[in-house]
Design a protein around this motif. Structure first.
Motif, PDB file in Angstrom:
ATOM      1  N   MET A 122       0.836  -1.201   0.000  1.00 54.50           N
ATOM      2  CA  MET A 122       0.000   0.000   0.000  1.00 54.50           C
ATOM      3  C   MET A 122       0.868   1.247   0.000  1.00 54.50           C
ATOM      4  O   MET A 122       1.858   1.315   0.717  1.00 54.50           O
ATOM      5  CB  MET A 122      -0.880   0.053   1.253  1.00 54.50           C
ATOM      6  CG  MET A 122      -1.995  -0.914   1.292  1.00 54.50           C
ATOM      7  SD  MET A 122      -2.952  -0.671   2.820  1.00 54.50           S
ATOM      8  CE  MET A 122      -3.778  -2.253   2.903  1.00 54.50           C
ATOM      9  N   HIS A 123       0.461   2.226  -0.776  1.00 57.09           N
ATOM     10  CA  HIS A 123       1.155   3.508  -0.763  1.00 57.09           C
ATOM     11  C   HIS A 123       1.000   4.144   0.613  1.00 57.09           C
ATOM     12  O   HIS A 123       0.011   3.903   1.319  1.00 57.09           O
ATOM     13  CB  HIS A 123       0.600   4.429  -1.831  1.00 57.09           C
ATOM     14  CG  HIS A 123       0.867   3.950  -3.221  1.00 57.09           C
ATOM     15  ND1 HIS A 123       0.415   4.625  -4.321  1.00 57.09           N
ATOM     16  CD2 HIS A 123       1.531   2.879  -3.715  1.00 57.09           C
ATOM     17  CE1 HIS A 123       0.791   4.010  -5.427  1.00 57.09           C
ATOM     18  NE2 HIS A 123       1.461   2.931  -5.075  1.00 57.09           N
ATOM     19  N   ASP A 124       1.960   4.965   0.980  1.00 58.55           N
ATOM     20  CA  ASP A 124       1.947   5.598   2.303  1.00 58.55           C
ATOM     21  C   ASP A 124       0.666   6.378   2.561  1.00 58.55           C
ATOM     22  O   ASP A 124       0.115   6.322   3.661  1.00 58.55           O
ATOM     23  CB  ASP A 124       3.147   6.538   2.464  1.00 58.55           C
ATOM     24  CG  ASP A 124       4.461   5.790   2.555  1.00 58.55           C
ATOM     25  OD1 ASP A 124       4.446   4.581   2.880  1.00 58.55           O
ATOM     26  OD2 ASP A 124       5.508   6.409   2.303  1.00 58.55           O
ATOM     27  N   ILE A 125       0.179   7.087   1.557  1.00 61.89           N
ATOM     28  CA  ILE A 125      -1.026   7.895   1.754  1.00 61.89           C
ATOM     29  C   ILE A 125      -2.243   7.015   2.028  1.00 61.89           C
ATOM     30  O   ILE A 125      -3.112   7.365   2.825  1.00 61.89           O
ATOM     31  CB  ILE A 125      -1.284   8.858   0.566  1.00 61.89           C
ATOM     32  CG1 ILE A 125      -2.357   9.872   0.952  1.00 61.89           C
ATOM     33  CG2 ILE A 125      -1.607   8.099  -0.714  1.00 61.89           C
ATOM     34  CD1 ILE A 125      -2.491  11.034   0.007  1.00 61.89           C
ATOM     35  N   VAL A 126      -2.294   5.854   1.403  1.00 65.17           N
ATOM     36  CA  VAL A 126      -3.405   4.924   1.634  1.00 65.17           C
ATOM     37  C   VAL A 126      -3.334   4.392   3.062  1.00 65.17           C
ATOM     38  O   VAL A 126      -4.336   4.389   3.787  1.00 65.17           O
ATOM     39  CB  VAL A 126      -3.390   3.770   0.606  1.00 65.17           C
ATOM     40  CG1 VAL A 126      -4.444   2.725   0.932  1.00 65.17           C
ATOM     41  CG2 VAL A 126      -3.580   4.310  -0.804  1.00 65.17           C
ATOM     42  N   GLN A 127      -2.159   3.954   3.473  1.00 67.00           N
ATOM     43  CA  GLN A 127      -2.009   3.462   4.843  1.00 67.00           C
ATOM     44  C   GLN A 127      -2.377   4.534   5.855  1.00 67.00           C
ATOM     45  O   GLN A 127      -3.090   4.266   6.833  1.00 67.00           O
ATOM     46  CB  GLN A 127      -0.575   2.995   5.089  1.00 67.00           C
ATOM     47  CG  GLN A 127      -0.238   1.703   4.387  1.00 67.00           C
ATOM     48  CD  GLN A 127       1.106   1.174   4.821  1.00 67.00           C
ATOM     49  OE1 GLN A 127       1.455   1.213   5.998  1.00 67.00           O
ATOM     50  NE2 GLN A 127       1.877   0.684   3.865  1.00 67.00           N
ATOM     51  N   ALA A 128      -1.905   5.749   5.635  1.00 69.88           N
ATOM     52  CA  ALA A 128      -2.180   6.832   6.575  1.00 69.88           C
ATOM     53  C   ALA A 128      -3.675   7.127   6.653  1.00 69.88           C
ATOM     54  O   ALA A 128      -4.227   7.321   7.749  1.00 69.88           O
ATOM     55  CB  ALA A 128      -1.403   8.082   6.170  1.00 69.88           C
ATOM     56  N   ALA A 129      -4.345   7.158   5.508  1.00 68.40           N
ATOM     57  CA  ALA A 129      -5.784   7.435   5.490  1.00 68.40           C
ATOM     58  C   ALA A 129      -6.559   6.324   6.186  1.00 68.40           C
ATOM     59  O   ALA A 129      -7.489   6.587   6.961  1.00 68.40           O
ATOM     60  CB  ALA A 129      -6.271   7.605   4.057  1.00 68.40           C
ATOM     61  N   LEU A 130      -6.178   5.085   5.922  1.00 70.57           N
ATOM     62  CA  LEU A 130      -6.874   3.960   6.555  1.00 70.57           C
ATOM     63  C   LEU A 130      -6.670   3.955   8.064  1.00 70.57           C
ATOM     64  O   LEU A 130      -7.608   3.701   8.818  1.00 70.57           O
ATOM     65  CB  LEU A 130      -6.393   2.637   5.958  1.00 70.57           C
ATOM     66  CG  LEU A 130      -6.712   2.391   4.481  1.00 70.57           C
ATOM     67  CD1 LEU A 130      -6.136   1.053   4.024  1.00 70.57           C
ATOM     68  CD2 LEU A 130      -8.203   2.460   4.213  1.00 70.57           C
ATOM     69  N   ARG A 131      -5.459   4.231   8.502  1.00 70.84           N
ATOM     70  CA  ARG A 131      -5.194   4.260   9.949  1.00 70.84           C
ATOM     71  C   ARG A 131      -5.930   5.421  10.621  1.00 70.84           C
ATOM     72  O   ARG A 131      -6.505   5.262  11.691  1.00 70.84           O
ATOM     73  CB  ARG A 131      -3.698   4.351  10.206  1.00 70.84           C
ATOM     74  CG  ARG A 131      -2.951   3.097   9.819  1.00 70.84           C
ATOM     75  CD  ARG A 131      -1.479   3.150  10.189  1.00 70.84           C
ATOM     76  NE  ARG A 131      -0.699   2.163   9.492  1.00 70.84           N
ATOM     77  CZ  ARG A 131      -0.750   0.844   9.660  1.00 70.84           C
ATOM     78  NH1 ARG A 131      -1.597   0.341  10.518  1.00 70.84           N
ATOM     79  NH2 ARG A 131       0.026   0.039   8.963  1.00 70.84           N
ATOM     80  N   LYS A 132      -5.929   6.576   9.993  1.00 69.53           N
ATOM     81  CA  LYS A 132      -6.580   7.752  10.569  1.00 69.53           C
ATOM     82  C   LYS A 132      -8.094   7.572  10.656  1.00 69.53           C
ATOM     83  O   LYS A 132      -8.724   8.006  11.611  1.00 69.53           O
ATOM     84  CB  LYS A 132      -6.253   8.991   9.730  1.00 69.53           C
ATOM     85  CG  LYS A 132      -6.906  10.256  10.251  1.00 69.53           C
ATOM     86  CD  LYS A 132      -6.519  11.469   9.434  1.00 69.53           C
ATOM     87  CE  LYS A 132      -7.221  12.715   9.999  1.00 69.53           C
ATOM     88  NZ  LYS A 132      -6.920  13.907   9.225  1.00 69.53           N
TER      89      LYS A 132
END
Length: 78
Positions: free
Chosen positions: A58-68
């Motif tokens: 997963m791209h970093d932005i996807v991981q960050a959005a999912l975690r947030k």
């Protein structure tokens, strides 16, 4: 759907939102897009992949959005 297909689709969405100048707005909008347009099974599978080695794809932005926004993206259980 398989997790790798979902990750690929999420990464494509992430590529679009990555171009936004405001990072927090991009994270919020990416999560909103997934919540609105992905069916519950797809969201469950993507969130489950976030906690496995598959998340490396997963791209970093996807991981960050999912975690947030994990709580907002988690479909209600009946």
């Amino acid at each position: 759907m398989k997790a790798d297909n979902l990750i690929h689709m999420a990464n494509q969405i992430g590529d679009f939102f990555e171009t936004m100048p405001e990072r927090e707005e991009a994270l919020d909008d990416l999560a909103t897009h997934i919540r609105k347009f992905w069916e519950p099974r797809m969201r469950r599978a993507l969130l489950a992949a976030l906690d496995t080695e598959e998340a490396q794809g997963m791209h970093d932005i996807v991981q960050a959005a999912l975690r947030k926004h994990r709580a907002d993206l988690q479909p209600a259980t009946n």
